[in-house]
Motif scaffolding. Structure first.
Motif, PDB file in Angstrom:
ATOM      1  N   SER B 198     -46.509  27.534 -66.882  1.00 20.63           N
ATOM      2  CA  SER B 198     -46.421  27.567 -65.416  1.00 20.63           C
ATOM      3  C   SER B 198     -47.623  28.305 -64.836  1.00 20.63           C
ATOM      4  O   SER B 198     -48.097  27.974 -63.750  1.00 20.63           O
ATOM      5  CB  SER B 198     -45.104  28.185 -64.957  1.00 20.63           C
ATOM      6  OG  SER B 198     -45.127  29.578 -65.152  1.00 20.63           O
ATOM      7  N   GLY B 199     -48.141  29.290 -65.571  1.00 21.02           N
ATOM      8  CA  GLY B 199     -49.364  29.965 -65.136  1.00 21.02           C
ATOM      9  C   GLY B 199     -50.545  29.011 -65.132  1.00 21.02           C
ATOM     10  O   GLY B 199     -51.340  28.979 -64.191  1.00 21.02           O
ATOM     11  N   LEU B 200     -50.643  28.200 -66.185  1.00 23.18           N
ATOM     12  CA  LEU B 200     -51.747  27.226 -66.284  1.00 23.18           C
ATOM     13  C   LEU B 200     -51.660  26.198 -65.162  1.00 23.18           C
ATOM     14  O   LEU B 200     -52.672  25.809 -64.580  1.00 23.18           O
ATOM     15  CB  LEU B 200     -51.685  26.496 -67.631  1.00 23.18           C
ATOM     16  CG  LEU B 200     -52.106  27.258 -68.877  1.00 23.18           C
ATOM     17  CD1 LEU B 200     -51.873  26.403 -70.111  1.00 23.18           C
ATOM     18  CD2 LEU B 200     -53.558  27.687 -68.782  1.00 23.18           C
ATOM     19  N   ALA B 201     -50.408  25.779 -64.866  1.00 18.73           N
ATOM     20  CA  ALA B 201     -50.233  24.737 -63.854  1.00 18.73           C
ATOM     21  C   ALA B 201     -50.672  25.210 -62.470  1.00 18.73           C
ATOM     22  O   ALA B 201     -50.977  24.395 -61.605  1.00 18.73           O
ATOM     23  CB  ALA B 201     -48.765  24.291 -63.828  1.00 18.73           C
ATOM     24  N   GLU B 202     -50.685  26.524 -62.294  1.00 13.69           N
ATOM     25  CA  GLU B 202     -51.054  27.065 -60.978  1.00 13.69           C
ATOM     26  C   GLU B 202     -52.568  27.113 -60.765  1.00 13.69           C
ATOM     27  O   GLU B 202     -53.035  27.311 -59.650  1.00 13.69           O
ATOM     28  CB  GLU B 202     -50.502  28.484 -60.838  1.00 13.69           C
ATOM     29  CG  GLU B 202     -49.012  28.574 -61.012  1.00 13.69           C
ATOM     30  CD  GLU B 202     -48.303  28.983 -59.749  1.00 13.69           C
ATOM     31  OE1 GLU B 202     -48.662  30.041 -59.205  1.00 13.69           O
ATOM     32  OE2 GLU B 202     -47.419  28.222 -59.310  1.00 13.69           O
ATOM     33  N   ILE B 203     -53.315  26.987 -61.852  1.00 12.22           N
ATOM     34  CA  ILE B 203     -54.773  27.069 -61.697  1.00 12.22           C
ATOM     35  C   ILE B 203     -55.286  25.762 -61.096  1.00 12.22           C
ATOM     36  O   ILE B 203     -55.057  24.693 -61.662  1.00 12.22           O
ATOM     37  CB  ILE B 203     -55.463  27.325 -63.057  1.00 12.22           C
ATOM     38  CG1 ILE B 203     -54.884  28.593 -63.699  1.00 12.22           C
ATOM     39  CG2 ILE B 203     -56.976  27.457 -62.883  1.00 12.22           C
ATOM     40  CD1 ILE B 203     -55.399  28.859 -65.092  1.00 12.22           C
ATOM     41  N   PRO B 204     -55.950  25.820 -59.936  1.00 12.56           N
ATOM     42  CA  PRO B 204     -56.388  24.578 -59.278  1.00 12.56           C
ATOM     43  C   PRO B 204     -57.427  23.815 -60.105  1.00 12.56           C
ATOM     44  O   PRO B 204     -58.323  24.416 -60.703  1.00 12.56           O
ATOM     45  CB  PRO B 204     -57.002  25.056 -57.963  1.00 12.56           C
ATOM     46  CG  PRO B 204     -57.017  26.532 -57.983  1.00 12.56           C
ATOM     47  CD  PRO B 204     -56.328  27.020 -59.194  1.00 12.56           C
ATOM     48  N   ASP B 205     -57.283  22.487 -60.110  1.00 11.44           N
ATOM     49  CA  ASP B 205     -58.205  21.637 -60.872  1.00 11.44           C
ATOM     50  C   ASP B 205     -59.645  21.794 -60.392  1.00 11.44           C
ATOM     51  O   ASP B 205     -60.592  21.641 -61.168  1.00 11.44           O
ATOM     52  CB  ASP B 205     -57.798  20.167 -60.749  1.00 11.44           C
ATOM     53  CG  ASP B 205     -56.546  19.867 -61.569  1.00 11.44           C
ATOM     54  OD1 ASP B 205     -56.290  20.645 -62.509  1.00 11.44           O
ATOM     55  OD2 ASP B 205     -55.850  18.895 -61.256  1.00 11.44           O
ATOM     56  N   GLU B 206     -59.801  22.095 -59.080  1.00 13.31           N
ATOM     57  CA  GLU B 206     -61.160  22.211 -58.523  1.00 13.31           C
ATOM     58  C   GLU B 206     -61.985  23.238 -59.281  1.00 13.31           C
ATOM     59  O   GLU B 206     -63.192  23.085 -59.439  1.00 13.31           O
ATOM     60  CB  GLU B 206     -61.121  22.598 -57.032  1.00 13.31           C
ATOM     61  CG  GLU B 206     -60.566  21.531 -56.109  1.00 13.31           C
ATOM     62  CD  GLU B 206     -59.050  21.543 -56.059  1.00 13.31           C
ATOM     63  OE1 GLU B 206     -58.461  22.648 -56.004  1.00 13.31           O
ATOM     64  OE2 GLU B 206     -58.438  20.459 -56.114  1.00 13.31           O
TER      65      GLU B 206
END
Lengths: 266, 312
Positions: B198-206
């Protein structure tokens, strides 16, 4: 192509991680006596382990079920209004309350068990179902407060406002407006309270001294006590005790991640 | 459904004023049961343990009701016990070993499942199963797997000629702690994966796209983008890990009961034994209090790292 390779690797990882769970089921179906020398597949499955498990642990399973259900009801009844209050009212007491909940999680279960044992001894609550329900609420209540509050924070204030303009008191607003909308978070909190209580071992071990009230976790522990005689009965009991977890995983997948993350704040 | 009635602002204020007193009482009533429960289930035990640790609180106390004050004698008794330093060391090894590997493996798996591929979500939720099982069920299962003579682990390792003789996983003082830590790592991995994912998912792709333009790929993108953005989740996770692992009891009691020869005895199992096997509640409480103090040292770090999360 590469994506398919990832899926294959993912499945392999899962096989390794879940092997013990498979082994538990496999061992439970093996003939009694030679369980441990059994092969990787239950080629001649027998349910004698289950028969024995239900004979010897059936009552304990029912006891666990009653205690877990009681814990859910009591935890939610106590936590819901509190979570609502903590989510709606602006006050410095809110952060003090949340801090208290966080600190409570640092307290080892053995501390609670020590104190409850001496108190229960005096109150006559040792070896009783209500005694274990109350003790298990020590994990259910704080968790439910955190889960429910974080959901209720996301409710638009206008919702409750509207009800109150119409003349509903705080209590009615909670029961007829907030609770129906919070259904999912109530389910999450309830499921986890159930699971915590169902898995409880420490309170079962310390707050019962004779056979009358014996949750199934304690039954398994007593099977393990001396040299294990019948691995298939032990593993069948283990499988039966794992059923709530498995049902939870299948039926409530979408709530679990929320619960795990809610548990992080816990 | 409730509809918004048209009321003038003044009218609303009047209604509110009339209700105000009744409502502050309702607010108190909303919170009161939870406060009572928290005080009874956490406040009282902490105070009671503090008092018990200063008393000679033993089996006879239950008959006579008398528990003489003994000052710090319980503390000096448990600390000078020759088992204490072993239990401290085992607690430290158990906690650090469990958390280091849970976290490292959890991070690896979270990174893996973060890649987009078919069934990723399903596999990830199935991975949670070990975390949902009652600990005593996991203990029982692992005991059958680790059994010395016929356990499937030894049989497999021997078949693969990786070992010549069966390893006494749970019966040898030199291996038992490693085996117990191993089982606890297995139990903790799913939770670590879930939180780190869930931490990784929060990092924006940009961020990654921008990084790619600057030439940050592979390890460099992990080191300069993923890790710094994951640090908040990671620190919460590590502190939580300490607070939870340090008090673990079920796994150790189920696997080894603290044996063989006290090789897997920790502060938590010691405290349990003093209170509920020896019925020396004063000494059990003293050990438990030492455990609380250690937890609190970490709790301070923990609260600092989560303060931001709570304020939001």
């Amino acid at each position: 192509m590469r994506r398919t390779a990832y899926t294959v690797i993912g499945v392999l990882i899962l096989c390794v991680m879940l092997f013990p769970v498979y082994w538990m089921v496999n061992a439970s179906l093996q003939p009694s006596g030679n369980t441990l020398t059994a092969g990787f597949l239950p080629l001649n499955p027998t349910f004698s382990g289950y028969r024995r498990a239900l004979d010897e642990q059936g009552g304990n399973l029912v006891t666990s079920m009653i205690i877990a259900a009681g814990t859910v009801v009591l935890s939610l009844a106590i936590a819901t209004p509190c979570a609502y209050a903590l989510s709606q009212f602006r006050s410095r007491w809110v952060s003090i309350g949340l801090l208290a909940i966080l600190i409570s999680q640092m307290i080892p279960g053995i501390v609670i068990a020590n104190a409850l044992y001496t108190a229960y001894e005096r109150l006559g609550l040792l070896n009783s179902i209500p005694g274990l329900i109350v003790a298990n609420c020590s994990s259910g209540i704080p968790f439910a407060i955190l889960i429910l509050r974080s959901f209720m924070l996301s409710l638009p204030p206008s919702l409750v406002e509207a009800a109150r303009v119409d003349g509903a008191g705080l209590f009615r607003a909670l029961v007829s407006i907030v609770l129906p909308i919070s259904k999912n978070s109530l389910i999450t909190a309830g499921l986890f309270s159930f699971l915590f209580s169902w898995s409880d071992f420490l309170f079962a071990l310390t707050l019962t001294t004779k056979g009358g009230v014996r949750p199934v976790t304690l039954g398994i522990y007593q099977y393990l006590g001396t040299q294990v005689q019948n691995w298939n009965a032990v593993m069948a009991t283990a499988v039966l005790s794992a059923v709530p977890a498995i049902v939870l995983l299948i039926a409530a997948q979408k709530y679990i991640a929320a619960g795990a993350i809610g548990g992080a704040v816990k | 459904m409730v509809t918004l009635t048209r009321t003038t602002v003044a009218g609303r204020e009047k209604v509110r004023g009339r209700r105000h007193r009744g409502e502050s009482l309702t607010k108190v009533l909303f919170v009161l049961p939870a406060v009572v429960a928290m005080v009874a289930l956490f406040g009282y035990p902490v105070v009671k343990n503090l008092l018990m640790s200063l008393q000679d609180y033993g089996l006879k106390t239950f008959f006579t009701g008398v528990a003489p004050w003994v000052g710090l004698k319980n503390y000096s008794t448990v600390v000078t016990d020759k088992l204490f330093s072993d239990a401290m060391l085992n607690t430290a090894l158990f906690t650090v070993g469990s958390i280091a590997f849970q976290f490292a493996i959890g991070l690896g798996l979270a990174l893996f499942f973060h890649k987009k591929f078919p069934l990723s979500g399903l596999l990830r939720s199935l991975l949670l199963l070990p975390w949902l099982l009652p600990l005593i069920v996991s203990s029982a299962t692992w005991r059958s797997i680790l059994e010395q003579d016929n356990g499937i682990l030894n049989r497999t390792l021997m078949k693969l000629h990786l070992i010549g003789d069966p390893v006494p996983w749970l019966n040898s003082p030199s291996v038992a702690l490693i085996a117990v830590i191993g089982v606890n790592i297995w139990i903790g991995i799913p939770f670590n994966v879930t939180l780190l994912y869930s931490g990784l998912a929060e990092i924006p792709d940009e961020l990654y796209e921008a990084g790619q333009l600057d030439g940050a790929t592979g390890w460099r993108s992990f080191w300069y983008i993923t890790w710094p953005n994951l640090r908040a989740v990671a620190s919460v996770l590590l502190m939580l890990g300490v607070v939870y692992t340090i008090k673990v009891l079920d796994i150790i009691l189920g696997l080894t009961g603290g044996g063989p020869a006290n090789a897997t005895q920790t502060l938590a199992t010691q405290s349990y034994e003093k209170s509920f096997i020896d019925f020396k509640f004063g000494q059990g409480a003293a050990l438990a209090n030492i455990l609380i103090v250690i937890s609190f040292v970490f709790a301070i770090f923990y609260l600092r790292s989560t303060r931001r999360a709570i304020d939001e």
